[in-house]
Scaffold this motif. Structure first.
Motif, PDB file in Angstrom:
ATOM      1  N   ILE A 262       0.833  -1.205   0.000  1.00  0.00           N
ATOM      2  CA  ILE A 262       0.000   0.000   0.000  1.00  0.00           C
ATOM      3  C   ILE A 262       0.866   1.253   0.000  1.00  0.00           C
ATOM      4  CG2 ILE A 262      -1.589   1.351   1.456  1.00  0.00           C
ATOM      5  CD1 ILE A 262      -2.804  -1.462   2.254  1.00  0.00           C
TER       6      ILE A 262
ATOM      7  N   TYR B 291      -5.358   5.575  -0.789  1.00  0.00           N
ATOM      8  CA  TYR B 291      -4.315   4.690  -0.262  1.00  0.00           C
ATOM      9  C   TYR B 291      -3.859   5.130   1.124  1.00  0.00           C
ATOM     10  CZ  TYR B 291      -3.578   1.612  -4.289  1.00  0.00           C
ATOM     11  OH  TYR B 291      -3.725   0.659  -5.260  1.00  0.00           O
TER      12      TYR B 291
ATOM     13  N   CYS C  80      -5.939   3.393   3.595  1.00  0.00           N
ATOM     14  CA  CYS C  80      -5.476   2.009   3.746  1.00  0.00           C
ATOM     15  C   CYS C  80      -4.186   1.951   4.559  1.00  0.00           C
ATOM     16  CB  CYS C  80      -5.250   1.381   2.378  1.00  0.00           C
ATOM     17  SG  CYS C  80      -6.755   1.193   1.401  1.00  0.00           S
TER      18      CYS C  80
ATOM     19  N   TYR D 199      -4.086  -0.246   7.902  1.00  0.00           N
ATOM     20  CA  TYR D 199      -3.180  -1.393   8.040  1.00  0.00           C
ATOM     21  C   TYR D 199      -2.144  -1.142   9.134  1.00  0.00           C
ATOM     22  CZ  TYR D 199      -4.859  -4.615   4.489  1.00  0.00           C
ATOM     23  OH  TYR D 199      -5.601  -5.541   3.800  1.00  0.00           O
TER      24      TYR D 199
ATOM     25  N   CYS E 100     -10.391  -0.238   4.034  1.00  0.00           N
ATOM     26  CA  CYS E 100      -9.493  -0.046   2.897  1.00  0.00           C
ATOM     27  C   CYS E 100     -10.201  -0.415   1.597  1.00  0.00           C
ATOM     28  CB  CYS E 100      -8.224  -0.888   3.074  1.00  0.00           C
ATOM     29  SG  CYS E 100      -7.071  -0.788   1.697  1.00  0.00           S
TER      30      CYS E 100
ATOM     31  N   THR F 252      -9.805  -0.185  -6.732  1.00  0.00           N
ATOM     32  CA  THR F 252      -9.130  -1.369  -6.209  1.00  0.00           C
ATOM     33  C   THR F 252      -8.565  -2.184  -7.366  1.00  0.00           C
ATOM     34  OG1 THR F 252     -10.609  -1.484  -4.317  1.00  0.00           O
ATOM     35  CG2 THR F 252      -9.450  -3.493  -4.872  1.00  0.00           C
TER      36      THR F 252
ATOM     37  N   SER G 165      -6.570  -8.459   0.074  1.00  0.00           N
ATOM     38  CA  SER G 165      -7.630  -8.232   1.071  1.00  0.00           C
ATOM     39  C   SER G 165      -8.345  -9.531   1.414  1.00  0.00           C
ATOM     40  CB  SER G 165      -8.643  -7.210   0.551  1.00  0.00           C
ATOM     41  OG  SER G 165      -8.047  -5.963   0.383  1.00  0.00           O
TER      42      SER G 165
END
Length: 178
Positions: free
Chosen positions: A84, A100, A103, A107, A143, A151, A159
């Protein structure tokens, strides 16, 4: 005298070997049933089974299965996080970069929580462990939802695997006798 000793010893050794074989066969069946039960709960059962075969050695006890799945989930989350960060750096589009970033943060939080979960398991603090594991899927969903139509197939696959690893961790944790 030696033949008398051998005539008694040989049957004893044979019975002991048969007992050990039956016990290990029974243990293997129980181990496989434990793993199969967990893998029925995920989106991709073959991925689950292959993962368990790579990361576990017999016997499969819930604490060890949970530890291994948390470790694998953490490793996967760290790999996804690096992916990412690289994707965010590579994109020129500000909107995609911002997506992003969502995300990236999610994460990052998930990695921290998985590390906490591993410590909670080591300390046998199952309430905190359960709480930590229940938070993690949200970060993957956030995300995916943020990226939406942007995506990539690679990110979708990452994912899906992350979700499955988190489900595996949660299912294994639920089997621990508390």
């Amino acid at each position: 005298m030696a033949s008398l000793f051998t005539s008694y010893l040989l049957p004893l050794v044979l019975v002991a070997n048969i007992f050990n074989f039956q016990t290990s066969l029974s243990d293997t069946r129980a181990d496989e049933a434990l793993i199969a039960g967990i893998c029925r709960q995920v989106q991709d059962p073959p991925f689950c089974l292959n993962t368990f075969r790579k990361i576990l050695a017999h016997p499969y006890v819930p604490e060890e299965v949970t530890r291994a799945t948390i470790a694998q989930s953490l490793q996967n989350a760290e790999n996804n996080h690096a992916f990412i960060v690289a994707a965010k750096a590579a994109t020129k589009d500000k909107e995609t970069k911002d997506l992003y970033a969502i995300c990236d943060v999610g994460y990052g939080f998930m990695i921290t929580i998985l590390k906490d979960a591993a410590q909670s398991l080591a300390k046998k603090n199952y309430v905190v462990l359960e709480n930590d594991l229940s938070k993690c899927p949200r970060f993957v969903s956030d995300c995916q939802n943020a990226l939406g139509s942007k995506t990539t197939p690679d990110m979708l696959d990452r994912s899906r695997k992350q979700f499955d690893l988190l489900i595996m961790s949660k299912a294994a944790e639920a089997l621990i006798k508390k």
